[in-house]
Design a protein around this motif. Structure first.
Motif, PDB file in Angstrom:
ATOM      1  N   TRP A 342      11.660  54.612   9.290  1.00 30.96           N
ATOM      2  CA  TRP A 342      10.514  54.170   8.772  1.00 30.96           C
ATOM      3  C   TRP A 342       9.221  54.527   8.983  1.00 30.96           C
ATOM      4  N   GLU A 343       8.233  54.976   8.319  1.00 30.58           N
ATOM      5  CA  GLU A 343       7.158  55.482   8.630  1.00 30.58           C
ATOM      6  C   GLU A 343       5.878  55.044   7.885  1.00 30.58           C
ATOM      7  N   TRP A 344       4.673  54.846   8.496  1.00 32.84           N
ATOM      8  CA  TRP A 344       3.467  54.456   7.835  1.00 32.84           C
ATOM      9  C   TRP A 344       2.350  54.640   8.626  1.00 32.84           C
ATOM     10  N   LEU A 345       1.298  54.838   7.928  1.00 31.81           N
ATOM     11  CA  LEU A 345      -0.148  55.220   8.589  1.00 31.81           C
ATOM     12  C   LEU A 345      -1.095  53.883   8.464  1.00 31.81           C
ATOM     13  N   GLU A 346      -1.636  53.883   9.880  1.00 33.56           N
ATOM     14  CA  GLU A 346      -2.723  52.821   9.894  1.00 33.56           C
ATOM     15  C   GLU A 346      -4.092  53.311  10.252  1.00 33.56           C
ATOM     16  N   ALA A 347      -4.968  52.815   9.959  1.00 28.77           N
ATOM     17  CA  ALA A 347      -6.438  53.330  10.214  1.00 28.77           C
ATOM     18  C   ALA A 347      -7.386  52.134  10.716  1.00 28.77           C
ATOM     19  N   TYR A 348      -8.193  52.411  11.867  1.00 30.12           N
ATOM     20  CA  TYR A 348      -9.187  51.382  12.227  1.00 30.12           C
ATOM     21  C   TYR A 348     -10.473  51.804  12.494  1.00 30.12           C
ATOM     22  N   GLY A 349     -11.441  51.004  12.003  1.00 29.35           N
ATOM     23  CA  GLY A 349     -12.951  51.970  11.913  1.00 29.35           C
ATOM     24  C   GLY A 349     -13.773  51.000  11.609  1.00 29.35           C
ATOM     25  N   PRO A 350     -15.171  51.324  12.033  1.00 33.00           N
ATOM     26  CA  PRO A 350     -16.277  50.386  11.781  1.00 33.00           C
ATOM     27  C   PRO A 350     -16.687  50.319  10.233  1.00 33.00           C
ATOM     28  N   MET A 351     -16.901  49.114   9.954  1.00 29.88           N
ATOM     29  CA  MET A 351     -17.303  49.064   8.469  1.00 29.88           C
ATOM     30  C   MET A 351     -18.698  48.011   8.263  1.00 29.88           C
ATOM     31  N   ARG A 352     -19.197  48.287   7.178  1.00 29.84           N
ATOM     32  CA  ARG A 352     -20.477  47.466   7.063  1.00 29.84           C
ATOM     33  C   ARG A 352     -20.696  47.325   5.466  1.00 29.84           C
ATOM     34  N   ILE A 353     -20.748  45.692   5.147  1.00 25.91           N
ATOM     35  CA  ILE A 353     -21.306  45.534   3.764  1.00 25.91           C
ATOM     36  C   ILE A 353     -22.364  44.507   4.123  1.00 25.91           C
ATOM     37  N   SER A 354     -22.932  43.951   2.853  1.00 32.25           N
ATOM     38  CA  SER A 354     -24.244  43.162   3.078  1.00 32.25           C
ATOM     39  C   SER A 354     -23.841  41.796   3.491  1.00 32.25           C
ATOM     40  N   PRO A 355     -24.472  41.094   4.366  1.00 36.51           N
ATOM     41  CA  PRO A 355     -24.068  39.812   4.600  1.00 36.51           C
ATOM     42  C   PRO A 355     -24.018  38.666   3.363  1.00 36.51           C
TER      43      PRO A 355
END
Length: 664
Positions: A342-355
């Motif tokens: 079983w294989e998968w890819l994860e991604a972790y990163g900064p995000m920004r949307i309006s309040p």
């Protein structure tokens, strides 16, 4: 281009201590859960649950010191992100620093402070941990895994961490890398079941993020499976329940798990955004379908736990966890077919949307988070990266830090049976004494017979070795106490308690050992013979009187069986130093309380402003329950009636996770 380097991290922290030598045969906390779900939910509730942690031994000899500790680290760094990993702590991501915003995206615990929350006891908070095996914090969460380095086709450096997980007998690897043009840490996961058996598999990636007023979890779901205390797993609509928006962690008074019911066709992600719309995005390819929020809650007990897991400077910022798993909930494992990866890819990163987008209408917030993710990291790109890195993931890497070489033992036994090793590209190095025991057994056809006064080098319950042991005791090992003992553990691991008891008795008839009495005590316990289990545990301790963790287990058995005088007798048999241990003191207080000496018991629990119990178990209310018992008993002796709810619990003793004390 990003770079990979290997450094050291100096930090204040506890001394972890060695394994305690005895296997974990009877967990303190059972995991069976009833469920109230619809017939079309299709969950595997309770599938794969286990009452033991064989073949692992407990990690419960840590202290609460804050001494100078040094850990080897692996560091991935790009122009945008810096990720620090600790291979000797299960490969935990300790820090993920956003260089542009000048902030850590995950909780960076300023100290190393183990507490009793994991399958093998020791667990630490903060960062991101990777949980493979059975339900709970991984057996390797405070233990070493392998670390190696390799590269992608474009020369991007890759940090690989991997291990052979012994309960499920599977290999798992995690390949981490950064791309300069994408502000994400990528982790490519691979689990391989190389056996010819269907195997229950559990995986959850667990991220600690700062708990702040006004922060919100955003996931593509309108329902959640709720796991709270002893209540059945149930389902409820979100975001509002009784007028309260449950997507805001600070709206939860007590500890709770929310497992989000994400539609099959939806993209798999979970965002955690602050009041200003800045936050962390976690996304994955579709195999990793589960998403979860865990909160300690705003009650006094939840806050006490967060203080206990860190230091004053760490506690200044409480945390919550956002998690991602293979199954919909953590009350289940999934059946993994034989000879499957079983294989998968994860991604972790900064995000920004309006309040306004982050904290407005639920559907609009979801649309804003998904729109941001699709723009920053399209799902098709993640699928493409997963496919393009498959050959890399199946290719060798250069080892930098060594884990436990159980993979080389499994490779040897599979080859002896004419099978191909599950992950031949993973370098497990050379065996150490715990592994050499089993390689000699494979070569010679009989098992070593060590001195029963010495601690066993290791334990083994895997199917291939279990079958070999069954044959060995019919032949060359018929009079080998250790072979019979190991066979008994194999039966125990399969819930075959009658056969386990017979094997342990045969072992003890050949050679008396503390290990044999300990195992026999566990069999008696699970078969409902509690007083017998306490007596057998006392016999185990009699043959190893200086072993404090064994003494604590013996006292726990006595306490839970209601054998309070036996408990005090066990405590009195310990040497002076052992009797100062916090858990020993706690059980002594319980024994005194139930034999008419309540005032002495209370004095123990209140000493120094509140007894410090280094390895207090998560989720246990026993300490508070006993304090209430003591106070009510003392009141009764004074001719007063005192209701349980009127007993004032000292804050230092209050670790209740499921009591709403936010307004008391």
């Amino acid at each position: 281009m990003s770079e990979l380097r290997f450094e050291h991290m100096e930090i204040r922290g506890a001394n972890l201590g060695p394994e305690r030598q005895y296997p974990i045969l009877y967990k303190q906390k059972m995991f069976e859960k009833p469920a109230e779900l619809d017939e079309d939910d299709g969950l595997f509730i309770n599938y794969g649950n286990m009452y033991h942690v064989l073949p692992y031994a407990s990690l419960d000899t840590y202290d609460r010191a804050l001494d100078r500790q040094i850990f080897d680290t692996a560091v991935l760094e790009s122009g945008r992100l810096k990720a620090v990993f600790v291979p000797s702590l299960g490969g935990r991501l300790w820090s993920l620093y956003d260089k542009r915003e000048g902030r850590d995206l995950v909780v960076n615990n300023p100290v190393f402070r183990p507490c009793n929350l994991a399958l093998r006891n020791a667990w630490i908070s903060g960062g991101i941990e990777w949980n493979c095996g059975i339900r709970g914090h991984s057996p390797l969460t405070c233990d070493r895994v392998y670390a190696a380095e390799t590269k992608l086709d474009d020369a991007t450096p890759v940090l690989r961490m991997y291990a052979f997980e012994r309960i499920r007998a599977v290999t798992y690897q995690m390949d981490f890398f950064l791309k300069e043009d994408l502000p994400f840490l990528f982790t490519r996961m691979r689990i391989v079941n190389g056996s010819d058996r269907v195997t229950p598999i559990y995986w959850w990636s667990t991220t600690a993020v700062e708990q702040r007023e006004g922060a919100r979890v955003i996931v593509p779901a309108d329902e959640t499976y709720v796991n709270k205390a002893l209540d059945p797993v149930s389902k409820t609509a979100i975001p509002f329940v009784n007028g309260l928006d449950l997507t805001y962690p600070t709206n939860h008074p007590i500890a709770i798990d929310h497992f989000y019911k994400i539609p099959e066709a939806s993209r798999k992600y979970e965002a955690y955004v602050m009041s200003d719309g800045i936050g962390l995005m976690q996304a994955s390819t579709r195999l990793l379908k589960g998403r979860k929020l865990f909160v300690w809650g705003m009650s006094r007990g939840g806050l006490s736990w967060q203080r206990f897991l860190t230091s004053e400077e760490g506690y200044a910022q409480p945390y919550v966890e956002i998690q991602a798993g293979l199954a919909a909930t953590q009350n289940e494992s999934l059946p993994m077919p034989p000879n499957t990866a079983w294989e998968w890819l994860e991604a972790y990163g900064p995000m920004r949307i309006s309040p306004e987008e982050a904290h407005g209408d639920w559907q609009k917030s979801r649309a804003a988070a998904l729109g941001w993710l699709d723009g920053a990291l399209p799902e098709a790109l993640m699928e493409k990266m997963l496919a393009e890195t498959r050959e890399m993931a199946k290719s060798p890497a250069d080892m930098r830090f060594k884990g436990h070489p159980w993979g080389c033992v499994d490779n040897a036994v599979q080859e002896s049976l004419g099978r191909r090793p599950a992950s031949p590209h993973l370098d497990f190095g050379k065996p150490e004494p715990p592994q050499e025991l089993w390689l000699r057994f494979l070569e010679n056809g009989y098992l070593d017979e060590p001195d029963p006064e010495s601690a066993p080098a290791s334990y083994m319950v895997q199917e291939e070795w279990f079958l070999m042991l069954q044959s060995a005791v019919e032949g060359a090992d018929a009079s080998n106490w250790f072979a019979w003992h190991q066979l008994g553990l194999g039966y125990f691991a399969r819930d075959m308690y009658r056969q386990a008891e017979e094997a342990f008795k045969r072992s003890l008839a050949l050679k008396t050992s503390s290990w044999g009495f300990h195992a026999l005590a566990a069999v008696a316990r699970v078969r409902g013979r509690e007083r017998e289990s306490v007596l057998l545990m006392a016999k185990a301790l009699e043959r190893n009187p200086g072993h404090v963790p064994l003494a604590k287990e013996a006292m726990r058995f006595a306490y839970e069986a209601g054998e309070y005088r036996l408990l005090l007798s066990i405590c009195d048999s310990l040497n002076g130093e052992a009797r100062f241990d916090g858990t020993v003191r706690m059980y002594r207080a319980f024994g005194l309380a139930h034999t008419g000496r309540e005032r002495e018991a209370r004095d123990i629990l209140l000493e120094g402003g509140g007894l410090v119990i280094t390895d207090m178990r998560e989720g246990s209310d026993t300490l508070v329950d006993e304090y209430v018992f003591i106070e009510r008993a003392l009141a009764a002796k004074e001719g007063r009636e005192l209701a349980a709810e009127d007993v004032k619990i000292p804050e230092a003793l209050d670790f209740r996770m499921f009591n709403d004390t936010t307004h008391k």
